[in-house]
Design a protein around this motif. Structure first.
Motif, PDB file in Angstrom:
ATOM      1  N   THR A 188     -12.095  -2.299  -0.444  1.00  0.00           N
ATOM      2  CA  THR A 188     -10.916  -1.579   0.022  1.00  0.00           C
ATOM      3  C   THR A 188     -10.724  -0.298  -0.802  1.00  0.00           C
ATOM      4  OG1 THR A 188      -9.518  -2.921  -1.432  1.00  0.00           O
ATOM      5  CG2 THR A 188      -9.759  -3.649   0.857  1.00  0.00           C
ATOM      6  N   ASP A 190      -8.284   1.003  -2.470  1.00  0.00           N
ATOM      7  CA  ASP A 190      -7.633   0.899  -3.772  1.00  0.00           C
ATOM      8  C   ASP A 190      -8.598   0.390  -4.840  1.00  0.00           C
ATOM      9  OD1 ASP A 190      -7.489  -1.441  -2.166  1.00  0.00           O
ATOM     10  OD2 ASP A 190      -6.088  -2.354  -3.564  1.00  0.00           O
ATOM     11  N   ASP A 222      -0.081   0.966  -6.129  1.00  0.00           N
ATOM     12  CA  ASP A 222      -0.694   0.105  -5.125  1.00  0.00           C
ATOM     13  C   ASP A 222       0.155  -1.138  -4.850  1.00  0.00           C
ATOM     14  OD1 ASP A 222      -2.724   1.928  -5.007  1.00  0.00           O
ATOM     15  OD2 ASP A 222      -4.133   0.763  -6.241  1.00  0.00           O
ATOM     16  N   ASP A 223       0.754  -1.685  -5.904  1.00  0.00           N
ATOM     17  CA  ASP A 223       1.636  -2.846  -5.708  1.00  0.00           C
ATOM     18  C   ASP A 223       2.826  -2.486  -4.827  1.00  0.00           C
ATOM     19  OD1 ASP A 223       0.025  -4.453  -7.224  1.00  0.00           O
ATOM     20  OD2 ASP A 223       1.260  -4.366  -9.036  1.00  0.00           O
ATOM     21  N   ARG A 226       1.763  -2.284  -1.233  1.00  0.00           N
ATOM     22  CA  ARG A 226       1.532  -3.604  -0.629  1.00  0.00           C
ATOM     23  C   ARG A 226       2.832  -4.384  -0.438  1.00  0.00           C
ATOM     24  NH1 ARG A 226      -2.285  -3.745  -4.768  1.00  0.00           N
ATOM     25  NH2 ARG A 226      -4.415  -3.271  -4.105  1.00  0.00           N
ATOM     26  N   SER A 228       4.678  -5.568  -3.063  1.00  0.00           N
ATOM     27  CA  SER A 228       4.906  -6.499  -4.174  1.00  0.00           C
ATOM     28  C   SER A 228       5.463  -5.800  -5.413  1.00  0.00           C
ATOM     29  CB  SER A 228       3.594  -7.207  -4.545  1.00  0.00           C
ATOM     30  OG  SER A 228       2.598  -6.271  -4.923  1.00  0.00           O
ATOM     31  N   ARG A 259       6.590   3.882   1.435  1.00  0.00           N
ATOM     32  CA  ARG A 259       5.486   3.077   1.964  1.00  0.00           C
ATOM     33  C   ARG A 259       5.540   2.943   3.486  1.00  0.00           C
ATOM     34  NH1 ARG A 259       6.210  -2.268   3.111  1.00  0.00           N
ATOM     35  NH2 ARG A 259       4.039  -2.695   2.506  1.00  0.00           N
ATOM     36  N   ARG A 265      -0.798   3.775   2.020  1.00  0.00           N
ATOM     37  CA  ARG A 265      -0.555   2.367   2.367  1.00  0.00           C
ATOM     38  C   ARG A 265      -1.443   1.942   3.522  1.00  0.00           C
ATOM     39  NH1 ARG A 265       1.660  -0.486   6.145  1.00  0.00           N
ATOM     40  NH2 ARG A 265       2.500   1.340   7.214  1.00  0.00           N
ATOM     41  N   ILE A 268      -5.203   1.515   2.228  1.00  0.00           N
ATOM     42  CA  ILE A 268      -5.586   0.369   1.405  1.00  0.00           C
ATOM     43  C   ILE A 268      -5.548  -0.935   2.192  1.00  0.00           C
ATOM     44  CG2 ILE A 268      -4.844   1.509  -0.709  1.00  0.00           C
ATOM     45  CD1 ILE A 268      -2.401  -0.254  -0.778  1.00  0.00           C
ATOM     46  N   GLU A 269      -4.997  -0.911   3.382  1.00  0.00           N
ATOM     47  CA  GLU A 269      -5.032  -2.094   4.240  1.00  0.00           C
ATOM     48  C   GLU A 269      -6.365  -2.215   4.980  1.00  0.00           C
ATOM     49  OE1 GLU A 269      -1.690  -1.555   6.772  1.00  0.00           O
ATOM     50  OE2 GLU A 269      -0.236  -2.267   5.283  1.00  0.00           O
ATOM     51  N   ASP A 271     -10.267  -2.793   5.203  1.00  0.00           N
ATOM     52  CA  ASP A 271     -11.454  -3.344   4.553  1.00  0.00           C
ATOM     53  C   ASP A 271     -12.663  -2.959   5.401  1.00  0.00           C
ATOM     54  OD1 ASP A 271     -13.529  -4.724   3.408  1.00  0.00           O
ATOM     55  OD2 ASP A 271     -12.465  -6.628   3.267  1.00  0.00           O
TER      56      ASP A 271
END
Length: 366
Positions: A188, A190, A222-223, A226, A228, A259, A265, A268-269, A271
């Protein structure tokens, strides 16, 4: 047997590539270019190449590029080029080898300015990977209408992010006939950017304490993206990092965007490995063994575990752009990215031999 055939093709292509360098010429639109310095002993080139401006449409945007096609070589296959994240326009040293090498092998090359740059319309800020991949698909579709192009043999070549986009395009459409992905991290974004940032600070001599600060900053952003982490904490760490001399090496913005609307955002989602599940056409994935930008070892292990029959090549000594002699500090300098150009003979040989193996080349003089 297949390996023996490939080894034989590599030797043949290596000689062909060297010889073609003596007989290639790039021309003005619709015209053949004379030698830059005519000499009495000059002879006609075996291959002359026509350079043409072309436009195509996608998502209400008009995109512009240049087609390089060998004169009097019908029908021929073609390759559409997709850009890396740092590159956006057609006239870069990175693409010179494609313009010089492939038309002489009977493969036309189309390089267009990414949407929102150069002569292309649209807005990159409102795009996503899917839209950029669809731009490449639209370019493939446009080339198929050219009578000089074999509509059954039009594919996509991309490097880095462009390698992701090439694979994504092949998973989204049946239009491409083949795909070549160079130096595309199969992790990914990130994970890839953290790998790159750590190596960048290392090669520029920053102490571990500075590297740890950078890691904490990236992780906080990055958190938050996502869901979090919180935005205020991330922004506080970015504010502390942006005054550091190493911040310019990170490709990070100084403001942590919402975000809900952040392009990062969305990125990084994604893959890229999952994209390959939808790729049903011949695909070649190439890496540089000495790439400080992409986690090659992890990418190759993931790729072989998920797709063991895929064609994969890791080029000895090559960096992210298939260079051999560029100091690593220069490789990691964002200001020098647009100077990149491949050097590795093994890369050229594998590229051409794979194209030959899949019946995408045409012999000289035919």
């Amino acid at each position: 047997m297949r390996q023996q055939q490939r080894d034989s093709a590599v030797h043949w292509v290596a000689w062909t590539t060297l010889l073609l360098g003596l007989t290639f010429s790039v021309c003005s639109p619709g015209q053949e270019a004379p030698s830059a310095t005519p000499v009495p002993w000059s002879a006609p080139a075996s291959v002359s190449v026509v350079e043409e401006e072309r436009t195509f449409e996608n998502e209400e945007a008009t995109l512009s590029g240049t087609l390089y096609v060998a004169r009097d070589r019908k029908p021929q296959s073609a390759i559409v080029v997709t850009h890396s994240a740092a590159a956006a326009q057609r006239d870069l040293p990175l693409y010179q080898h494609l313009k010089q090498m492939l038309p002489a092998l009977g493969i036309a090359v189309f390089i267009y300015d990414r949407r929102g740059s150069g002569k292309s319309g649209g807005d990159l800020r409102t795009s996503d990977y899917a839209m950029l991949a669809d731009d490449a698909i639209a370019a493939v579709r446009m080339l198929k209408t050219d009578s000089r192009i074999d509509s059954r043999r039009v594919g996509i070549w991309g490097l880095s992010q462009g390698g992701w986009l090439a694979l994504l395009a092949a998973s989204r459409s049946s239009e491409p006939a083949f795909v070549i992905s160079v130096s595309a991290p199969l992790v990914t974004p990130d994970v890839q950017m953290m790998f790159r940032s750590i190596n960048s600070l290392r090669v520029h001599g920053y102490p571990q304490a500075e590297i740890d600060q950078m890691i904490a900053t990236r992780k906080a952003v990055d958190d938050y993206m996502r869901g979090s982490g919180d935005r205020a904490t991330a922004q506080r760490l970015v504010d502390a990092a942006k005054i550091k001399p190493w911040f310019k090496l990170l490709y990070m913005g100084e403001t942590v965007t919402d975000r809900a609307t952040s392009r990062w955002r969305k990125e990084i989602e994604f893959d890229p490995l999952k994209t390959l599940e939808g790729v049903k056409i011949p695909a070649l994935v190439i890496f540089g063994a000495a790439d400080p930008v992409v986690p090659v070892d992890v990418s190759v292990k993931r790729l072989r575990a998920a797709h063991p029959k895929l064609d994969i090549a890791v080029i000895a000594g090559a960096d992210h752009a298939m260079q051999l002699s560029v100091p690593v500090q220069v490789q990691m300098d964002p200001a020098r990215t647009l100077e990149e150009a491949p050097q590795a003979a093994e890369y050229f040989a594998i590229l051409a031999s794979w194209l030959t193996e899949h019946a995408l080349t045409t012999s000289i003089g035919r």
